[in-house]
Design an enzyme around this catalytic site. Structure first.
Site, short mmCIF file in Angstrom:
data_model
loop_
_atom_site.label_atom_id
_atom_site.label_comp_id
_atom_site.label_asym_id
_atom_site.label_seq_id
_atom_site.Cartn_x
_atom_site.Cartn_y
_atom_site.Cartn_z
CG ASP A 46 -2.96 4.33 4.15
OD1 ASP A 46 -3.96 4.19 4.72
OD2 ASP A 46 -2.84 3.58 3.09
CD1 TRP A 101 -2.24 -2.46 1.31
CD2 TRP A 101 -2.96 -1.01 -0.08
NE1 TRP A 101 -3.29 -3.12 0.93
CE2 TRP A 101 -3.87 -2.24 0.05
CE3 TRP A 101 -3.38 -0.21 -1.05
CZ2 TRP A 101 -4.84 -2.54 -1.02
CZ3 TRP A 101 -4.59 -0.31 -1.98
CH2 TRP A 101 -5.16 -1.70 -2.18
CE LYS A 130 -8.25 -2.42 4.98
NZ LYS A 130 -8.29 -3.47 4.15
#
Lengths: 358, 358
Positions: free
Chosen positions: A172, A101, A196
C-alpha cells in the site's frame, strides 16, 4: 497572503495543473464539451487514460508484465480487493503492523475470511519505528505479505523493503506513491489512492504482475482485477475526471524530472523540517531517524494546549491543516510532491519565530 | 457553432454549474485552497456534503427514515452492494428483465451467490416494451424485487411502478434519477450513478430505508450500507470533487423548480423528438408508446449505412454523440436534465432537413 496546504490528503496539487483544468473545463481540445461531460467510451478519453497509463509506466519503470489499473473505492477498496483476488490459495496472508492503515488492511482481509498473521508490530512503541521481519517466510504458508510503505498518520516509511523470501509482496504505497523510488518488480501488487501525490480523491491506481491476475468468482466486479485487466479499467464507467486530473499531474511530474528528481527535492524538503525539529528546544519529532517518512512529519511541543496555540497561529498565517491525526495528536506536516520547498521554508521560519517569541 | 452533447453518460452538465466550478477551482470560499485539495474532514466539505444531502432530500421529498449515502463504484458497485446487504434472509431475489442493465444486475447478484428469479423478460421483443409482473409475489419468497426504472440502452421507462406486494422494491434509477418523479417510499432502496442527470462520473447515490440497514459481516467495507450510515458516507475518503459538483447540480435543479418542473420540461423535450419520429417517413422509434423513456430515445432509419451517414452529419453540425449503443444500433439521443429544449429543437430541425434532402 500565500496559502500553503499541509493536509494529509486530499492534498495540495501543482498550480499549473489546477490552472490547466480550469482553462479547459468548458471545452476539451476544442470539442465544445468539457472533461466532466465526455463519454468514457470516446476517443478523447481513450487518449487520456492511455496517456496516463504510459506516463505512469515511464515514471515508475513499470515492465510490460505489470498491468496498470484504475479503480474506485480508495485504499480501503484495495484492502478488500487484494485478499479477494490474491489470497485464494492458502487464504492466509502475512502483515507487518506499522500503524493505523496496516491494521485497517488486516482487519478488512480478516473480515473477508482470510487468516491474517501479524508477523511483527510496533504498536507498543506507538509506531515510532517500523516493525522488522522476525523470521524468513515462505510462499508455502502465505499468499502474500502486506506492507504499508509510508504510514501517513505515524510518520514512518520503509526506505528499504523488508525481506520477504519468495512470498509475493503487496504494497500500500498511497502516501508516498511517486514521492520516492521503489522498484516495481519487488512487488506483486502495488496500490495507491491518488489523493496524496497524484490527484483529486476518487481514483485508486493498482499495479499488478500479470501472473497474479486470475479469474476469481463470487467477488464484486468492481474489485475484480481480472475483469479490470480484460476491460482496460473500463468494466463500468470509470471516474473520468479524477483520471484526467491525475494524468495532468503525471505529466507535471515528468516535467519536474521524474521520481528520482522529486525524491531529491522531497529529501531536501523533509530534511529542512527534520533538521529544524531536531535542533529545536520547543518542537520535536519522535520517529526513529532511519524510519522517518519524507511525506508525513508529525511533531509536537509535548504540551497539548501549546500545540493547539501553534495550530491556530499557523492557520492564521496561511499555513493550513497542520493539526495532527487525533490518534497521535500534536501537529503533522504533509509534504507531498506538490508542496514547494518555499512552503516548507515558510513553515520552518514560522515555527522558528514562534519558538523565539515563546 | 453551438455544440449539443447527446451522450448517454457521462453527459452534459448545466452551463452555470461548469462556470461556477471553473471560477472557484483555485480557491473555495476565499480559503486559498480549491475543492480538489481540501480535506474530506474539513468543515468546508462537511458543509458541502450535508448541503447536497439536504437538497436531495428536499428535491425528492425523502422522509427522515431514509438515509442518503454517497458511494464509489457506480451502479455496478450497487449491483453487488444490494444483494450483499439486503439478500441475507432468503438469499433470493426477483428481477424484471427490462434490458442490458437489469441483466447485469441479475448476473452480479447471481455471481455473489444469490438466487435470481427472472419473473418476466421482454428480451424476445428486443426489449421494446417493459416486462410486466406475471403473478403476485411475497416477501416469504424474496428479499427484494430489482427493477431498472429507465433503460438507458433500450429506451424504455417505468412511469408506473410494477405491483410488488409486500416485497421490498430496489430501483436502479441511474438514467432517470431526478428526471421524473418517483415516490421514494415505494422503494426500500434507490441507487443511481450520478453521471447522467446529476454530476460527473465518480459518485453513486444510494437512498435506503432505515429498517433495511443492518450489520452485515464478511462483505467489503466500501459496499457496506451499515458502515456508510454510521460514518455519514465517510468510512474512507469520499470522492470529494464529484460530490461537490453533484451538489451544485442539485442547487441548479432547485432553481429550475425541482423535479416536477424538470419532468414537465423533459416531457416537452422528449415529446418534441417522439412526435417528429412518429411523423417521419425516414426515422422511427420502435418502443411501445406507454413505455417510452423521457431521457433516452433510440431511433433509426432502418438502414445501418444511412444511420452512419446521419451520425456523421449530426456530428459535423455539432450534435454530438448520437451513435446508438452497439447492442441496438442506429442512433440514440439522451435528453437528460441539463439538455436544453433548444438542443432538442436543433436536433429535430436537423433531422427534418436531412429527411427533406434525402
Amino acid at each position: 497572503m500565500t496559502v500553503y496546504n499541509f493536509a494529509a490528503g486530499p492534498a495540495t496539487l501543482p498550480d499549473p495543473v489546477i490552472k490547466q483544468i480550469q482553462e479547459e473545463l468548458p471545452s476539451l481540445d476544442g470539442t465544445g464539451m468539457g472533461i466532466l461531460e465526455i463519454s468514457h467510451r470516446s476517443s478523447l478519453f481513450d487518449n487520456i487514460i492511455n496517456t496516463a497509463e504510459q506516463d505512469l509506466r515511464d515514471l515508475m519503470h513499470i515492465p510490460d508484465n505489470y498491468h496498470i489499473l484504475f479503480f474506485q473505492g480508495g485504499g480501503t477498496g484495495q484492502f478488500a480487493a487484494a485478499p479477494l483476488n490474491l489470497a485464494t490459495n492458502h487464504k492466509r496472508i502475512a502483515l507487518l503492523d506499522s500503524g493505523h492503515w496496516a491494521t485497517r488492511a488486516g482487519d478488512e482481509a480478516a473480515n473477508l475470511g482470510v487468516q491474517v498473521d501479524v508477523l511483527a508490530s510496533t504498536k507498543d512503541d506507538h509506531y515510532q519505528e517500523l516493525p522488522q521481519m522476525p523470521n524468513p517466510i515462505s510462499n508455502k504458508d502465505y499468499d502474500y505479505l502486506h506492507i504499508t510503505t509510508n504510514n501517513t498518520i505515524e510518520g514512518t516509511a520503509y526506505h528499504q523493503l523488508p525481506e520477504h523470501g519468495n512470498v509475493t509482496l503487496v504494497g500500500d504505497l498511497s502516501s508516498n506513491f511517486l514521492a520516492e523510488e521503489y522498484k516495481v518488480t519487488d512487488f506483486g501488487l502495488i496500490f495507491a489512492g491518488v489523493q496524496k501525490n497524484v490527484g483529486p480523491a476518487g481514483v485508486t491506481i493498482a499495479i499488478i504482475r500479470d501472473d497474479l491476475v486470475k479469474p476469481v468468482e463470487h467477488i464484486p466486479s468492481i474489485l475484480n482485477y481480472n475483469l479490470f485487466v480484460k476491460k482496460n479499467s473500463m468494466f463500468n464507467t470509470p471516474p473520468v475526471f479524477a483520471i484526467y486530473a491525475s494524468g495532468l499531474v503525471l505529466k507535471w511530474l515528468k516535467q519536474q524530472g521524474g521520481i528520482a528528481e522529486i525524491e531529491r527535492i522531497n529529501r531536501q524538503k523533509s530534511a529542512l523540517l527534520y533538521d529544524f525539529l531536531d535542533d529545536s528546544k520547543l518542537f520535536s519529532n519522535h520517529i526513529k531517524k532511519t524510519d522517518r517518512s519524507l511525506t508525513n512529519i508529525p511533531f509536537t511541543t509535548g504540551d497539548a494546549d501549546l500545540d493547539k496555540q501553534v495550530i491556530q497561529a499557523t492557520t492564521d498565517a496561511g499555513l493550513m491543516n497542520l493539526k495532527g491525526h487525533r490518534s497521535v495528536g500534536g501537529l503533522r506536516a504533509s509534504l507531498y510532491n506538490a508542496m514547494p520547498l518555499a512552503g516548507v521554508q515558510a513553515l520552518v521560519d514560522f515555527l522558528h519565530n514562534f519558538e523565539r517569541q515563546h
